[in-house]
Design an enzyme around this catalytic site. Structure first.
Site, PDB file in Angstrom:
ATOM      1  N   ARG A  10     -74.821 -12.121  -5.241  1.00  0.00           N
ATOM      2  CA  ARG A  10     -74.326 -11.217  -4.196  1.00  0.00           C
ATOM      3  C   ARG A  10     -72.785 -11.128  -4.188  1.00  0.00           C
ATOM      4  O   ARG A  10     -72.231 -10.029  -4.131  1.00  0.00           O
ATOM      5  CB  ARG A  10     -74.879 -11.665  -2.839  1.00  0.00           C
ATOM      6  CG  ARG A  10     -74.938 -10.577  -1.806  1.00  0.00           C
ATOM      7  CD  ARG A  10     -75.560 -11.066  -0.506  1.00  0.00           C
ATOM      8  NE  ARG A  10     -76.972 -11.325  -0.589  1.00  0.00           N
ATOM      9  CZ  ARG A  10     -77.926 -10.389  -0.502  1.00  0.00           C
ATOM     10  NH1 ARG A  10     -77.598  -9.130  -0.313  1.00  0.00           N
ATOM     11  NH2 ARG A  10     -79.201 -10.712  -0.578  1.00  0.00           N
ATOM     12  N   HIS A  17     -78.775   2.276  12.663  1.00  0.00           N
ATOM     13  CA  HIS A  17     -79.991   1.467  12.661  1.00  0.00           C
ATOM     14  C   HIS A  17     -81.049   2.179  13.503  1.00  0.00           C
ATOM     15  O   HIS A  17     -80.753   2.618  14.623  1.00  0.00           O
ATOM     16  CB  HIS A  17     -79.706   0.075  13.239  1.00  0.00           C
ATOM     17  CG  HIS A  17     -80.901  -0.815  13.195  1.00  0.00           C
ATOM     18  ND1 HIS A  17     -81.352  -1.396  12.023  1.00  0.00           N
ATOM     19  CD2 HIS A  17     -81.772  -1.198  14.161  1.00  0.00           C
ATOM     20  CE1 HIS A  17     -82.441  -2.101  12.279  1.00  0.00           C
ATOM     21  NE2 HIS A  17     -82.727  -2.003  13.571  1.00  0.00           N
ATOM     22  N   ASN A  55     -79.461  11.226   6.161  1.00  0.00           N
ATOM     23  CA  ASN A  55     -78.268  11.103   7.023  1.00  0.00           C
ATOM     24  C   ASN A  55     -77.022  11.559   6.268  1.00  0.00           C
ATOM     25  O   ASN A  55     -76.159  12.237   6.833  1.00  0.00           O
ATOM     26  CB  ASN A  55     -78.103   9.662   7.516  1.00  0.00           C
ATOM     27  CG  ASN A  55     -78.974   9.373   8.720  1.00  0.00           C
ATOM     28  OD1 ASN A  55     -78.681   9.808   9.827  1.00  0.00           O
ATOM     29  ND2 ASN A  55     -80.076   8.672   8.502  1.00  0.00           N
TER      30      ASN A  55
END
Ligand code: GRF
Length: 226
Positions: free
Chosen positions: A70, A114, A19
């Site tokens: 995270r 997605h 992409n």
């Protein structure tokens, strides 16, 4: 961003980068009025970073494994992204779950692709699951990113048929071809100021979008760039 300035993108990847390649190609040809300021990968040495280098775009690595948790990784990621001063942040096969702190920081200027017709098949293995569910139609979705995984407001979708002899790979390949058309289109709209997020509502040409746009309705590029 003034009309004379091009929309600056930061593209986040974790792997192959096909992409990304579609964006690099269209930015280089002038079809897509953007500057790709940087490509950032959380995985070192992936193919997408090489694609960026080949295109003369800064290819940056930020290995999440070097951070204790995270929040620490995301703080570093935000700093690195913001240093590129992007107008829009693109998730293109970026395989890390993002916290609300991150998604709020970029609210309205963070897009994801997605590989399913959301809200169907959030999460992984979408092609396999679409076949198992007996779907006759499948596709890909571009959406604004919010804290809900694959749950942010949908912008545009591309559809493909599911054929009787499909396996996950053949179906993935069919969807991917559409992904490479879909992402540039959504980004073009954003760069042209036609697309924005207001609260939870997507606005396209100033009008609230009541259902996702369909790529096939914009098959003619002249019409799409009106
Ligand atoms: C694509 O299928 C995209 O929809 C998903 O991850 C894959 C990335 O592929 N989010 P690539 O790295 O762009 O080739």
């Amino acid at each position: 961003m003034s009309a004379a300035q091009k929309c600056r993108l930061a593209v986040l990847i974790s792997g192959r980068g096909s992409n990304l390649q579609a964006l690099l190609d269209q930015a280089a040809s002038g079809e897509l009025p953007v500057t790709i300021a940087a490509v950032i990968s959380n995985r070192p040495g992936v193919q997408g970073l090489e694609r960026a280098r080949q295109a003369g775009v800064p290819a940056l690595e930020l290995d999440h494994k070097n951070y204790p948790d995270r929040p620490a990784f995301e703080a570093a990621l935000i700093e690195l992204i913001d240093r590129q001063q992007p107008n829009l942040v693109i998730l293109a096969g970026f395989m890390r779950v993002l916290t609300a702190d991150f998604t709020e920081h970029y609210r309205g200027r963070l897009l994801n692709i997605h590989p399913s017709l959301l809200p169907k098949f959030r999460g992984l293995h979408t092609h396999e699951r679409a076949i198992a569910a007996g779907e006759t139609e499948h596709g890909a979705t571009i959406h604004f990113v919010t804290a809900e995984l694959d749950g942010g407001p949908v912008i545009v979708q591309a559809r493909v048929p599911v054929l009787p002899d499909d396996n996950p790979d053949t179906l993935a390949a069919r969807v991917l071809t559409q992904e490479h058309r879909l992402y540039p289109q959504a980004i073009r709209w954003f760069a042209e100021g036609r697309l924005r997020l207001e609260g939870e509502q997507v606005r396209f040409d100033g009008q609230p979008l009541m259902q996702p746009l369909r790529l096939e309705d914009f098959a003619n590029p002249t019409e799409a760039r009106r």
